[in-house]
Design an enzyme around this catalytic site. Structure first.
Site, PDB file in Angstrom:
ATOM      1  N   THR A   7       0.808  -1.219   0.000  1.00 28.95           N
ATOM      2  CA  THR A   7       0.000   0.000   0.000  1.00 28.95           C
ATOM      3  C   THR A   7       0.840   1.267   0.000  1.00 28.95           C
ATOM      4  O   THR A   7       0.287   2.372  -0.041  1.00 28.95           O
ATOM      5  CB  THR A   7      -0.951   0.041   1.215  1.00 28.95           C
ATOM      6  OG1 THR A   7      -0.171   0.011   2.409  1.00 28.95           O
ATOM      7  CG2 THR A   7      -1.936  -1.103   1.180  1.00 28.95           C
TER       8      THR A   7
ATOM      9  N   PRO B 222       0.130   3.058   7.152  1.00 26.60           N
ATOM     10  CA  PRO B 222       1.586   3.183   7.149  1.00 26.60           C
ATOM     11  C   PRO B 222       2.061   4.636   7.248  1.00 26.60           C
ATOM     12  O   PRO B 222       3.035   4.927   7.933  1.00 26.60           O
ATOM     13  CB  PRO B 222       2.012   2.553   5.821  1.00 26.60           C
ATOM     14  CG  PRO B 222       0.916   1.618   5.478  1.00 26.60           C
ATOM     15  CD  PRO B 222      -0.329   2.284   5.985  1.00 26.60           C
TER      16      PRO B 222
ATOM     17  N   LEU C  10       3.108   4.395   1.268  1.00 28.63           N
ATOM     18  CA  LEU C  10       2.914   5.247   2.449  1.00 28.63           C
ATOM     19  C   LEU C  10       1.532   5.888   2.388  1.00 28.63           C
ATOM     20  O   LEU C  10       1.378   7.081   2.180  1.00 28.63           O
ATOM     21  CB  LEU C  10       4.014   6.303   2.541  1.00 28.63           C
ATOM     22  CG  LEU C  10       5.415   5.782   2.836  1.00 28.63           C
ATOM     23  CD1 LEU C  10       6.404   6.919   2.970  1.00 28.63           C
ATOM     24  CD2 LEU C  10       5.428   4.927   4.096  1.00 28.63           C
ATOM     25  N   HIS C  11       0.506   5.068   2.543  1.00 27.61           N
ATOM     26  CA  HIS C  11      -0.874   5.512   2.526  1.00 27.61           C
ATOM     27  C   HIS C  11      -1.542   5.120   3.832  1.00 27.61           C
ATOM     28  O   HIS C  11      -1.190   4.119   4.439  1.00 27.61           O
ATOM     29  CB  HIS C  11      -1.627   4.881   1.347  1.00 27.61           C
ATOM     30  CG  HIS C  11      -1.059   5.272   0.025  1.00 27.61           C
ATOM     31  ND1 HIS C  11      -1.310   6.496  -0.549  1.00 27.61           N
ATOM     32  CD2 HIS C  11      -0.223   4.634  -0.819  1.00 27.61           C
ATOM     33  CE1 HIS C  11      -0.662   6.585  -1.694  1.00 27.61           C
ATOM     34  NE2 HIS C  11       0.015   5.461  -1.881  1.00 27.61           N
ATOM     35  N   ALA C  12      -2.491   5.902   4.263  1.00 32.13           N
ATOM     36  CA  ALA C  12      -3.325   5.668   5.441  1.00 32.13           C
ATOM     37  C   ALA C  12      -2.531   5.173   6.648  1.00 32.13           C
ATOM     38  O   ALA C  12      -1.786   5.933   7.242  1.00 32.13           O
ATOM     39  CB  ALA C  12      -4.479   4.749   5.095  1.00 32.13           C
TER      40      ALA C  12
END
Length: 89
Positions: free
Chosen positions: A12, A18, A14-16
């Site tokens: 994923t 993380p 560096l989204h949400a």
């Protein structure tokens, strides 16, 4: 200022979650911490909104720069976090 590069491993990027985890760790250090792709202006790694706006994805190489009294520790810790895959890999 110390700068190192690291490749994002988790699916994923560096989204949400993380990104939030990364920012929380960055905020734990006194040093100024910046992150960017090659050829882009660095942005604060202590702002989840700024981090999310870059949309860093799996397989991308990012540069993390730190400056301050705990700069080396901060840099090593953030690179280790990215290399861990945030528990997704």
């Amino acid at each position: 200022m110390i700068t190192k590069s690291v490749t994002i491993k988790n699916a994923t990027g560096l989204h949400a979650r993380p990104a939030s985890e990364f920012v929380q760790k960055a905020k734990g250090f006194q040093s100024k911490i910046l992150i960017n792709r090659e050829g882009e202006e660095p942005t604060s790694a202590k702002s989840v909104i700024l981090l999310l706006s870059h949309g860093f994805c799996q397989g991308e190489r990012v540069f993390i720069s730190t400056e301050g009294e705990d700069a080396e520790e901060a840099l090593d810790s953030l690179i280790a976090l990215i290399n861990s895959g945030f528990g997704e890999c």
